[in-house]
Motif scaffolding. Structure first.
Motif, PDB file in Angstrom:
ATOM      1  N   ARG A 268       0.860  -1.257   0.100  1.00 36.46           N
ATOM      2  CA  ARG A 268      -0.041  -0.147  -0.178  1.00 36.46           C
ATOM      3  C   ARG A 268       0.798   1.312  -0.022  1.00 36.46           C
ATOM      4  O   ARG A 268       0.591   2.215  -0.698  1.00 36.46           O
ATOM      5  CB  ARG A 268      -0.826  -0.111   1.415  1.00 36.46           C
ATOM      6  CG  ARG A 268      -1.713   1.233   1.409  1.00 36.46           C
ATOM      7  CD  ARG A 268      -2.730   0.979   2.524  1.00 36.46           C
ATOM      8  NE  ARG A 268      -3.688   2.151   2.807  1.00 36.46           N
ATOM      9  CZ  ARG A 268      -3.487   3.320   3.294  1.00 36.46           C
ATOM     10  NH1 ARG A 268      -2.309   3.444   3.797  1.00 36.46           N
ATOM     11  NH2 ARG A 268      -4.115   4.406   3.473  1.00 36.46           N
ATOM     12  N   ASN A 269       1.961   1.350   0.694  1.00 40.37           N
ATOM     13  CA  ASN A 269       2.818   2.623   1.045  1.00 40.37           C
ATOM     14  C   ASN A 269       3.488   2.638  -0.517  1.00 40.37           C
ATOM     15  O   ASN A 269       3.411   3.828  -0.850  1.00 40.37           O
ATOM     16  CB  ASN A 269       3.731   1.989   1.984  1.00 40.37           C
ATOM     17  CG  ASN A 269       4.505   3.554   2.293  1.00 40.37           C
ATOM     18  OD1 ASN A 269       5.195   4.017   1.763  1.00 40.37           O
ATOM     19  ND2 ASN A 269       4.148   3.773   3.574  1.00 40.37           N
ATOM     20  N   VAL A 270       3.718   1.528  -1.187  1.00 45.32           N
ATOM     21  CA  VAL A 270       4.635   1.776  -2.516  1.00 45.32           C
ATOM     22  C   VAL A 270       3.595   2.072  -3.509  1.00 45.32           C
ATOM     23  O   VAL A 270       3.996   2.961  -4.252  1.00 45.32           O
ATOM     24  CB  VAL A 270       5.336   0.263  -2.782  1.00 45.32           C
ATOM     25  CG1 VAL A 270       5.727   0.450  -4.267  1.00 45.32           C
ATOM     26  CG2 VAL A 270       6.467   0.110  -1.827  1.00 45.32           C
ATOM     27  N   LEU A 271       2.411   1.663  -3.268  1.00 47.61           N
ATOM     28  CA  LEU A 271       1.355   2.260  -4.414  1.00 47.61           C
ATOM     29  C   LEU A 271       1.024   3.649  -4.317  1.00 47.61           C
ATOM     30  O   LEU A 271       0.984   4.470  -5.223  1.00 47.61           O
ATOM     31  CB  LEU A 271       0.107   1.275  -4.237  1.00 47.61           C
ATOM     32  CG  LEU A 271      -1.103   1.498  -5.093  1.00 47.61           C
ATOM     33  CD1 LEU A 271      -0.630   1.224  -6.387  1.00 47.61           C
ATOM     34  CD2 LEU A 271      -2.193   0.883  -4.762  1.00 47.61           C
ATOM     35  N   PHE A 272       1.076   3.973  -3.032  1.00 49.22           N
ATOM     36  CA  PHE A 272       0.818   5.431  -2.784  1.00 49.22           C
ATOM     37  C   PHE A 272       1.938   6.350  -3.199  1.00 49.22           C
ATOM     38  O   PHE A 272       1.777   7.270  -3.734  1.00 49.22           O
ATOM     39  CB  PHE A 272       0.405   5.670  -1.225  1.00 49.22           C
ATOM     40  CG  PHE A 272      -0.938   5.155  -0.711  1.00 49.22           C
ATOM     41  CD1 PHE A 272      -1.904   4.948  -1.820  1.00 49.22           C
ATOM     42  CD2 PHE A 272      -1.366   5.714   0.427  1.00 49.22           C
ATOM     43  CE1 PHE A 272      -3.144   4.387  -1.464  1.00 49.22           C
ATOM     44  CE2 PHE A 272      -2.561   5.068   0.759  1.00 49.22           C
ATOM     45  CZ  PHE A 272      -3.660   4.840  -0.340  1.00 49.22           C
ATOM     46  N   ARG A 273       2.863   5.822  -2.923  1.00 46.38           N
ATOM     47  CA  ARG A 273       4.155   6.476  -3.376  1.00 46.38           C
ATOM     48  C   ARG A 273       4.173   6.626  -5.112  1.00 46.38           C
ATOM     49  O   ARG A 273       4.587   7.679  -5.653  1.00 46.38           O
ATOM     50  CB  ARG A 273       5.543   5.979  -3.055  1.00 46.38           C
ATOM     51  CG  ARG A 273       6.787   6.697  -3.264  1.00 46.38           C
ATOM     52  CD  ARG A 273       7.756   6.247  -2.771  1.00 46.38           C
ATOM     53  NE  ARG A 273       8.135   4.720  -3.110  1.00 46.38           N
ATOM     54  CZ  ARG A 273       9.187   4.016  -2.823  1.00 46.38           C
ATOM     55  NH1 ARG A 273      10.025   4.251  -1.871  1.00 46.38           N
ATOM     56  NH2 ARG A 273       9.289   2.660  -3.264  1.00 46.38           N
ATOM     57  N   ARG A 274       3.744   5.617  -5.572  1.00 45.32           N
ATOM     58  CA  ARG A 274       3.978   5.561  -7.109  1.00 45.32           C
ATOM     59  C   ARG A 274       2.849   6.648  -7.426  1.00 45.32           C
ATOM     60  O   ARG A 274       2.759   7.138  -8.653  1.00 45.32           O
ATOM     61  CB  ARG A 274       3.657   4.262  -7.509  1.00 45.32           C
ATOM     62  CG  ARG A 274       4.602   3.424  -7.616  1.00 45.32           C
ATOM     63  CD  ARG A 274       4.605   1.960  -7.905  1.00 45.32           C
ATOM     64  NE  ARG A 274       5.724   1.162  -7.679  1.00 45.32           N
ATOM     65  CZ  ARG A 274       5.603  -0.332  -8.130  1.00 45.32           C
ATOM     66  NH1 ARG A 274       4.356  -0.889  -8.391  1.00 45.32           N
ATOM     67  NH2 ARG A 274       6.759  -1.137  -7.887  1.00 45.32           N
ATOM     68  N   LEU A 275       1.623   6.590  -6.875  1.00 46.62           N
ATOM     69  CA  LEU A 275       0.299   7.353  -7.383  1.00 46.62           C
ATOM     70  C   LEU A 275       0.911   8.797  -7.224  1.00 46.62           C
ATOM     71  O   LEU A 275       0.387   9.798  -7.982  1.00 46.62           O
ATOM     72  CB  LEU A 275      -0.812   7.333  -6.599  1.00 46.62           C
ATOM     73  CG  LEU A 275      -1.580   5.880  -6.992  1.00 46.62           C
ATOM     74  CD1 LEU A 275      -2.360   5.439  -5.713  1.00 46.62           C
ATOM     75  CD2 LEU A 275      -1.961   5.755  -8.338  1.00 46.62           C
ATOM     76  N   ARG A 276       1.666   9.352  -6.052  1.00 43.44           N
ATOM     77  CA  ARG A 276       2.099  10.583  -5.725  1.00 43.44           C
ATOM     78  C   ARG A 276       2.832  11.078  -6.949  1.00 43.44           C
ATOM     79  O   ARG A 276       2.838  12.317  -7.118  1.00 43.44           O
ATOM     80  CB  ARG A 276       2.674  10.612  -4.317  1.00 43.44           C
ATOM     81  CG  ARG A 276       1.692  10.678  -3.265  1.00 43.44           C
ATOM     82  CD  ARG A 276       2.293  11.195  -1.856  1.00 43.44           C
ATOM     83  NE  ARG A 276       3.184  10.247  -1.660  1.00 43.44           N
ATOM     84  CZ  ARG A 276       3.051   9.111  -0.721  1.00 43.44           C
ATOM     85  NH1 ARG A 276       1.920   8.923  -0.362  1.00 43.44           N
ATOM     86  NH2 ARG A 276       4.013   8.480  -0.359  1.00 43.44           N
ATOM     87  N   SER A 277       3.827   9.974  -7.218  1.00 43.60           N
ATOM     88  CA  SER A 277       4.820  10.502  -8.469  1.00 43.60           C
ATOM     89  C   SER A 277       4.018  10.844  -9.637  1.00 43.60           C
ATOM     90  O   SER A 277       4.400  11.694 -10.327  1.00 43.60           O
ATOM     91  CB  SER A 277       5.953   9.319  -8.462  1.00 43.60           C
ATOM     92  OG  SER A 277       6.588   9.451  -9.359  1.00 43.60           O
ATOM     93  N   MET A 278       3.138   9.896  -9.924  1.00 45.28           N
ATOM     94  CA  MET A 278       2.298   9.959 -11.318  1.00 45.28           C
ATOM     95  C   MET A 278       1.334  11.286 -11.104  1.00 45.28           C
ATOM     96  O   MET A 278       1.244  11.948 -12.235  1.00 45.28           O
ATOM     97  CB  MET A 278       1.184   8.715 -11.551  1.00 45.28           C
ATOM     98  CG  MET A 278       2.097   7.352 -11.832  1.00 45.28           C
ATOM     99  SD  MET A 278       0.839   6.230 -11.555  1.00 45.28           S
ATOM    100  CE  MET A 278      -0.261   6.700 -12.990  1.00 45.28           C
ATOM    101  N   ARG A 279       1.074  11.670  -9.968  1.00 43.69           N
ATOM    102  CA  ARG A 279       0.276  12.905  -9.896  1.00 43.69           C
ATOM    103  C   ARG A 279       1.039  14.064 -10.189  1.00 43.69           C
ATOM    104  O   ARG A 279       0.913  14.884 -10.894  1.00 43.69           O
ATOM    105  CB  ARG A 279      -0.396  12.898  -8.355  1.00 43.69           C
ATOM    106  CG  ARG A 279      -1.440  14.141  -8.379  1.00 43.69           C
ATOM    107  CD  ARG A 279      -2.179  14.177  -7.030  1.00 43.69           C
ATOM    108  NE  ARG A 279      -1.409  14.171  -5.907  1.00 43.69           N
ATOM    109  CZ  ARG A 279      -1.795  14.111  -4.613  1.00 43.69           C
ATOM    110  NH1 ARG A 279      -2.874  13.843  -4.488  1.00 43.69           N
ATOM    111  NH2 ARG A 279      -0.737  14.053  -3.711  1.00 43.69           N
ATOM    112  N   SER A 280       2.307  13.890  -9.628  1.00 41.16           N
ATOM    113  CA  SER A 280       3.131  14.965  -9.789  1.00 41.16           C
ATOM    114  C   SER A 280       3.689  15.368 -11.248  1.00 41.16           C
ATOM    115  O   SER A 280       3.776  16.502 -11.543  1.00 41.16           O
ATOM    116  CB  SER A 280       4.603  14.645  -9.027  1.00 41.16           C
ATOM    117  OG  SER A 280       5.548  15.940  -9.292  1.00 41.16           O
ATOM    118  N   MET A 281       3.883  14.121 -11.983  1.00 37.48           N
ATOM    119  CA  MET A 281       4.397  14.079 -13.297  1.00 37.48           C
ATOM    120  C   MET A 281       3.194  14.625 -14.180  1.00 37.48           C
ATOM    121  O   MET A 281       3.205  15.436 -14.956  1.00 37.48           O
ATOM    122  CB  MET A 281       4.430  12.828 -13.925  1.00 37.48           C
ATOM    123  CG  MET A 281       6.024  12.041 -13.247  1.00 37.48           C
ATOM    124  SD  MET A 281       6.070  10.476 -13.809  1.00 37.48           S
ATOM    125  CE  MET A 281       6.183  10.433 -15.530  1.00 37.48           C
TER     126      MET A 281
END
Length: 407
Positions: A268-281
């Protein structure tokens, strides 16, 4: 009706178990006096209900044999005393079993509560630090979390109840003595099979991490793999001092349940980190598109301005009205109709966002208009531009002139 917290439930169950253990000890001492066979049945740790139950069982067997002998010799008084001890020991064992079952139930409930506490952890490093602390809810006294980095077992965080220095030492020793997960270690088989384990007598086993075992001087421990996205990413180790009963198969399975939930928390933590990165991009992409649109709009405005400059200002009734009303006024003569709309909105106190909404353009386009307006009228800033607008729209001693760009 008030609902007790998980921590209070565990404490209450521990108190009940302790009371049952003490009651068992009293019954066993009475049995020792009656049996008088030289065996000390009441010698066991205060917090060890399993040892108390085993001692009661041994005393029951001895009492039963004595009852048979007493019956054969017709010693009725001895039979009555022995029968009373046998009955009391049986009731004490039932009470102990109920108390242990209640405590195990509370500890299983503690798994859910511990994982809930980890749910809001913001980063993987914070999750690693917090995991041993929350595992303490399960009834373990010393817990170690380790990361698996390229097949190497490296200690990461530890918790030891009431012994902070021991926890730090445990991590330091683990970091100083990393272990590759080869076939020589019991943890290697655990990671390969992906199941929790119970290690008895680690002091004499050649297949354990000798340096870590020496630090805590453990007599037995349980361990479980932490699996995230189908890969073993960490290990959990836990034990309980022998005077508190040590660890058993139930502790092994309990730690396994917690490790499984911890693996989901990692995912879950890794997934949220990826989502935050995608949102930033995505936000960066949107900003880039807006900048491109603003550049195109600015180029189009400059082209329009050049066209207006080359075309006679008297063309069309609208332009003639502007010229007639503001003839010789360079303040308004150099502005396009859209720029006048923006300036009028600025003068009415609207923000860039509100102007963009009214004119159906982006904020970047409004900013470009404002920049052109300031340059054309020689204003230092927005406030200066608005002040000039009001001053020219209503000169001193003269009634307010009609704004040619209002319908």
């Amino acid at each position: 009706m008030a609902v007790a917290s998980p921590g209070s439930v565990v404490v209450e169950d521990s108190v009940v178990v302790e009371e049952d253990v003490q009651r068992a000890r009293e019954i066993l001492r009475a049995a020792e006096r009656i049996l008088d066979d030289g065996v000390t049945y009441s010698k066991f740790a205060n917090g060890d209900p399993k040892a108390a139950d085993a001692a009661l069982g041994a005393a029951q067997r001895a009492v039963s044999e004595c009852i048979q002998l007493a019956v054969q010799s017709s010693k009725d008084s001895s039979v009555r005393q022995l029968a009373e001890v046998l009955l009391q020991s049986g009731l004490a064992r039932v009470s102990l079993m109920e108390a242990m079952l209640a405590r195990r139930t509370a500890r299983m409930f503690g798994v859910e509560q511990a994982l809930c506490q980890l749910r809001g952890t913001a980063s993987l490093s914070a999750l690693e630090e917090r995991a041993p602390v929350e595992a303490h809810r399960l009834g373990f006294t010393r817990i170690l979390f380790s990361r698996i980095d390229k097949g190497v077992w490296i200690a990461r965080a530890a918790y030891t109840a009431g012994e902070e220095q021991l926890a730090r030492t445990l991590v330091q020793v683990g970091v100083a003595n990393p272990r590759p997960l080869t076939g020589a270690l019991v943890e290697s088989e655990m990671a390969r099979r992906r199941v929790p384990i119970l290690v008895r007598n680690p002091q004499s086993s050649p297949r354990v991490h000798a340096e870590l075992v020496a630090v805590v001087n453990t007599k037995g421990y349980v361990a479980a793999p932490v699996i995230s996205w189908g890969k073993v990413v960490g290990l959990l180790h836990a034990d309980r001092q022998m005077e508190l009963g040590g660890v058993d198969e139930f502790d092994r399975d309990l730690l396994g349940m917690f490790a499984e939930g911890l693996g989901v928390a990692f995912e879950r933590n890794v997934l949220f980190r990826r989502l935050r990165s995608m949102r930033s991009m995505f936000n960066e992409h949107v900003c880039a598109v807006n900048d491109l649109v603003d550049d195109i709009a600015e180029d189009a405005m400059e082209i329009g301005e050049d066209s207006e400059k080359s075309a006679p200002r008297s063309q069309g009734p609208y332009s003639r009205e502007i010229s007639a009303t503001y003839s010789g006024d360079a303040f308004f003569a150099n502005l396009t109709p859209r720029e006048c709309d923006v300036l009028r909105s600025l003068a009415s106190g609207k923000t860039n966002a509100q102007i963009a909404s009214i004119l159906f353009v982006t904020e970047g386009t409004v900013k470009s208009h404002v920049k052109h307006i300031l340059r054309k009228i020689g204003a230092a800033n927005r406030t200066d531009a608005v002040a000039r607008y009001h001053a020219l729209a209503k000169p001193p001693g003269v009634h307010r002139a009609k704004d040619p760009f209002r319908s």
